[in-house]
Design a protein around this motif. Structure first.
Motif, short mmCIF file in Angstrom:
data_model
loop_
_atom_site.label_atom_id
_atom_site.label_comp_id
_atom_site.label_asym_id
_atom_site.label_seq_id
_atom_site.Cartn_x
_atom_site.Cartn_y
_atom_site.Cartn_z
N LEU A 26 -0.48 -5.52 -10.12
CA LEU A 26 -0.91 -5.26 -8.75
C LEU A 26 -0.20 -4.00 -8.27
O LEU A 26 1.03 -3.95 -8.24
N LEU A 27 -1.00 -3.01 -7.93
CA LEU A 27 -0.46 -1.73 -7.46
C LEU A 27 -0.43 -1.73 -5.94
O LEU A 27 -1.46 -1.93 -5.29
N ILE A 28 0.76 -1.55 -5.39
CA ILE A 28 0.90 -1.40 -3.94
C ILE A 28 1.04 0.09 -3.67
O ILE A 28 1.92 0.75 -4.24
N HIS A 29 0.16 0.63 -2.84
CA HIS A 29 0.27 2.06 -2.56
C HIS A 29 -0.06 2.33 -1.10
O HIS A 29 -0.76 1.55 -0.44
N CYS A 30 0.46 3.44 -0.63
CA CYS A 30 0.38 3.75 0.80
C CYS A 30 -0.88 4.54 1.10
O CYS A 30 -1.27 5.42 0.34
N SER A 31 -1.49 4.25 2.24
CA SER A 31 -2.69 4.98 2.65
C SER A 31 -2.32 6.30 3.30
O SER A 31 -3.15 7.17 3.49
N GLY A 32 -1.04 6.47 3.65
CA GLY A 32 -0.65 7.66 4.38
C GLY A 32 0.24 8.64 3.62
O GLY A 32 0.28 9.82 3.93
N ASP B 64 -4.14 -2.95 -5.02
CA ASP B 64 -5.25 -2.91 -5.96
C ASP B 64 -4.79 -3.37 -7.33
O ASP B 64 -3.69 -3.04 -7.76
N ARG B 65 -5.65 -4.11 -8.00
CA ARG B 65 -5.34 -4.49 -9.37
C ARG B 65 -5.39 -3.23 -10.23
O ARG B 65 -6.17 -2.31 -9.97
#
Length: 568
Positions: free
Chosen positions: A220-226, A400-401
Motif C-alpha cells: 500500500l503506497l501512501i503518497h501526498c496530493s500536495g 493506492d495499492r
RNA sequence: CGGGGUGUAGCGCAGCGGCAGCGCGCCUGGUUUGGGACCAGGAGGUCGGCGGUUCAAAUCCGCCCACCCCGACCA
C-alpha cells in the motif's frame, strides 16, 4: 521472426487460474507457462522482453560505475549460519544436501557471498568505493506464491551491493543507485514512485522502495496530493484527524451488554469511532503487551515491532489475554498494572473518550489522557490512511495499492562485521566496510509493466520492453500480391533494424487482429488487398485508436517515427 | 500454517453408480478471407494418485498429492 515458424501460441479462452491481469495476459499471450507453484518457463516472447529489461538495467548500472560479476546460486549452509540468517530466513530458505551429506542452500540473495568476496579483495581505503552487481536466479520458498510472475519462488533479480569507507561514501553510492533506478524505470516506460520503506530488523538508516501503482499490488503506497512525500504504508507517517477541544468531564460507567467492538459502540450508543479508544493485545516475543489506539485508527504492526524491538510480534491468543487478566471487548489501560502498556499518540488528540471498564459488558465515558490513562510509552504506532494529512505539507494523503519493483537499502556494517570484512583507513585503523544493497526483480518488473499497461483487448507494451517493435500482419496469405508485398515489407523493416514479428500464418484477419491486440506490440502494420489497390498499408500504434495509410516504400520510416521519443 | 475452492483431451468445461462427452485448438480435403469463417472426415484420455465399498466407480467412502484464491508469513 515469422510467426508461422514461431514457438508459442496464444490462447483463445481465458486461463482459469489467473485472477490478476498480468497473470491472465502473460498466460493468454503464451509468454509464460507454469511448471510448479511459483515456478515458470519463460517462453520466447517473454524472454525477449526480459532480456530487454536486463539490457536497460545493465546499461544504467554500468553507467553508474557498478561492476557486473556473477555469484553462485548454491551456497554452503555454514555461511548463512555465520550471519544468523539461516534462522532469520527460516523456511523461506531452500535447502539440500550433497553426496557427502553437507548442507547447501539455494541462494535467496547474496549479501553473505558478496561480502566474503569483497573481504578477499579489499584491504585498504584505496580499494574503496565499489559497487558490484549481478543478474542472477534467486530461490525463495515463499509461503504463498501468487499472481503469476508477481511473487514466485524462482526468479531473476538484479542485485547490487555497495562498499564504502564511510557514511558519506555510502550516501553517494546510494544516490548513484537511486538515480540509476529512476533511469531504469523511466526507460522501461514505467512511472515507479520512490517511497520511504521500512528498514527492517537489521536497522540501517535509510531504505526506499520503488512502487508501481497497480490494482493487484501487494503493498500500500501512501503518497501526498500536495508534495512529493511517499511512503510504504508499513512505514508512512501522517497527521491524524484532530478532534475538537473539550474540557475533561468526570468518569462515568455505562452498561454496554454484548458490545465488544468500536462498531457496536457506534451503532448502539451513537459514539463516533474517533471518540473511542480501542485496546489491542499483542504477544511480543511471548510477553503480552497492551496497546491503546484511537477507535478510527489501526495499529501498524511494523511500527510497533520496531518500537518494542521484538523479534516476533503477533496478536495475543485468547488464552494469553485471559491469563494476563484482561477482558477482551471491554478492556482499557485505566488502572492497569503488571503489563507493559503502549499507546498511540492519537490519545493526545482529544478528551472524554469511551473506553473499556475492565469488566464484562461495561464501558467508561470521559476517559482522558493523562488524567485516567498513563501508558508506559506513547508513540506513533498507527497506520497512515487516505484522508489523513501529510506530515510534510498538511495536504490530504492518498493510498493506492502498488507492486514493489525495486528496493534500495543502507545496510551499514551488519554483514561486514559478521564476516569481518574490514579495511585499513588512512590512519592505519581497521574498520568495517559500510554496505548498501539494491535489488530489482526482473520478472516482477515485466509483470508490473503489463499490470500497468493493458486494456480489455490485451497488453499495451511500453516501446522499450516490447518483445518486438512491429507486428506485421499479412491478411490473405493465399493472395500472391499480398504475400509479395508483405515479404518485401518484412525485409524492409528488418533491414531498417526494426524488430518485426511477421504474421504469415494461414489465419483469418480476425485472428491476426486479435493476436496483435493481445500481444500488444507498439506498432501494427496491416497488409491487405484493400490497401494494396492504392499502394498502401495501414499503420497503427497499439496505444492509439486511429490508424493511418502509408505508401509501401515509406513504411520503415513511418514506423520509426511512430516509435521515436519512446523507443529505448 | 488457518480458511475457501478446483483437479476429466493442449485450453475452457459438462457428466456425479451402468459405452468417456461438449466447445475451442490440432490433422486431412474443400469453400472462404479487413476484427476470433464454414462444410466434411479424423487424431487425441492411467477421469490427479493410492486404497476401500459394489456385479459394476470419473461418479460413493477414506487417505494422500497438486494447483488457485483470501489470510498469516514475506532479512
Amino acid at each position: 521472426m515469422r510467426m508461422s515458424a514461431f514457438f508459442g501460441k496464444t490462447l483463445r479462452e481465458e486461463p482459469a487460474e489467473a485472477e490478476t491481469s498480468s497473470h491472465r495476459l502473460l498466460l493468454k499471450s503464451g509468454m509464460i507457462r507454469q511448471v510448479a507453484s511459483g515456478v515458470y518457463t519463460y517462453m520466447p516472447l517473454a524472454w525477449r522482453s526480459l532480456r530487454k529489461i536486463e539490457s536497460i538495467i545493465r546499461q544504467e548500472m554500468d553507467a553508474a560505475g557498478s561492476h557486473e560479476l556473477r555469484m553462485p546460486a548454491l551456497h554452503p549452509l555454514e555461511l548463512w549460519e555465520s550471519t544468523g540468517r539461516a534462522d532469520a530466513m527460516g523456511q523461506t530458505l531452500f535447502g539440500l544436501r550433497d553426496r557427502r551429506d553437507r548442507s547447501l542452500v539455494m541462494a535467496p540473495t547474496h549479501e553473505e557471498v558478496v561480502t566474503q568476496t569483497v573481504k578477499a579483495n579489499v584491504h585498504s581505503y584505496r580499494d574503496l568505493p565499489q559497487i558490484l552487481y549481478q543478474i542472477q536466479t534467486k530461490f525463495r520458498d515463499e509461503p504463498r506464491p501468487r499472481g503469476g510472475l508477481i511473487r514466485v519462488r524462482e526468479f531473476d533479480m538484479k542485485d547490487a551491493y555497495s562498499f564504502d569507507a564511510d557514511e558519506e561514501g555510502l550516501d553517494r553510492s546510494y544516490d548513484a543507485m537511486v538515480q540509476a533506478y529512476r533511469n531504469i524505470y523511466r526507460r522501461c516506460g514505467l512511472n515507479a514512485v520512490m517511497a520511504e520503506a521500512d528498514s527492517g530488523a537489521i536497522g540501517g538508516k535509510d531504505s526506499h522502495e520503488f512502487l508501481l501503482p497497480a490494482e493487484s499490488g501487494e503493498d500500500l503506497l501512501i503518497h501526498c496530493s500536495g508534495c512529493d512525500y511517499a511512503a510504504n504504508a508499513e512505514r508512512a507517517e501522517s497527521v491524524k484527524p484532530p478532534l475538537e477541544h473539550e474540557e475533561p468531564l468526570p468518569l462515568e460507567e455505562i452498561h454496554t451488554p454484548g458490545m465488544k467492538t468500536i462498531e457496536d459502540l457506534g451503532v448502539h450508543l451513537g459514539i463516533p469511532a474517533p471518540k473511542t479508544l480501542k485496546a489491542v493485545f499483542y504477544a511480543c516475543d511471548g510477553e503480552v503487551v497492551f496497546v491503546t489506539i484511537r477507535g478510527d485508527l489501526e495499529v501498524n504492526e511494523i511500527k510497533l515491532t520496531r518500537l518494542l524491538g521484538c523479534r516476533e510480534l503477533r496478536l495475543a491468543s485468547p488464552e494469553e489475554v485471559e491469563a494476563a487478566g484482561l477482558v477482551a471487548g471491554s478492556a482499557s489501560s485505566i488502572g492497569l498494572e503488571g503489563i507493559r502498556s503502549i499507546a498511540d499518540d492519537s490519545i493526545r488528540t482529544g478528551a472524554n473518550f469511551v473506553v473499556g471498564a475492565n469488566r464484562p459488558d461495561y464501558h467508561v465515558r470521559n476517559a482522558c489522557y493523562p488524567r485516567d490513562i498513563q501508558p508506559d510509552v506513547i508513540a506513533d504506532i498507527a497506520m497512515a490512511q487516505a484522508g489523513h494529512a501529510c506530515p510534510r505539507c498538511d495536504s490530504p494523503l492518498q493510498a493506492d495499492r502498488a507492486i514493489e519493483v525495486g528496493h534500495v537499502f543502507k545496510l551499514g556494517t551488519f554483514y561486514s562485521e559478521s564476516l569481518e570484512a574490514t579495511y585499513l583507513d588512512r590512519d592505519g585503523a581497521q574498520k568495517p566496510i559500510i554496505m548498501g544493497c539494491y535489488g530489482i526483480g526482473v520478472g516482477r518488473l515485466l509483470a508490473a509493466a503489463i499490470e500497468q499497461n493493458n486494456d480489455e483487448k490485451g497488453i499495451v507494451f511500453p516501446d522499450a520492453i516490447a518483445p518486438y517493435q512491429v507486428y506485421l500482419a499479412a491478411l490473405n496469405v493465399d493472395d500472391p500480391e499480398v504475400m509479395q508485398a508483405a515479404g518485401d515489407l518484412y525485409r524492409q523493416l528488418t533491414g531498417a533494424g526494426l524488430e518485426t514479428l511477421f504474421d504469415d500464418r494461414e489465419e483469418s484477419a480476425g485472428v491476426k487482429f486479435n493476436d496483435a491486440d493481445l500481444l500488444g506490440l507498439p506498432v501494427r502494420v496491416v497488409v491487405g488487398p484493400r490497401g494494396l489497390r492504392g499502394g498502401t498499408v495501414e499503420l497503427r500504434r497499439r496505444d492509439e485508436s486511429e490508424g493511418r495509410s502509408v505508401e509501401l516504400d515509406g513504411v520503415a520510416d513511418a514506423v520509426r517515427s511512430l516509435l521515436e521519443g519512446t523507443a529505448g
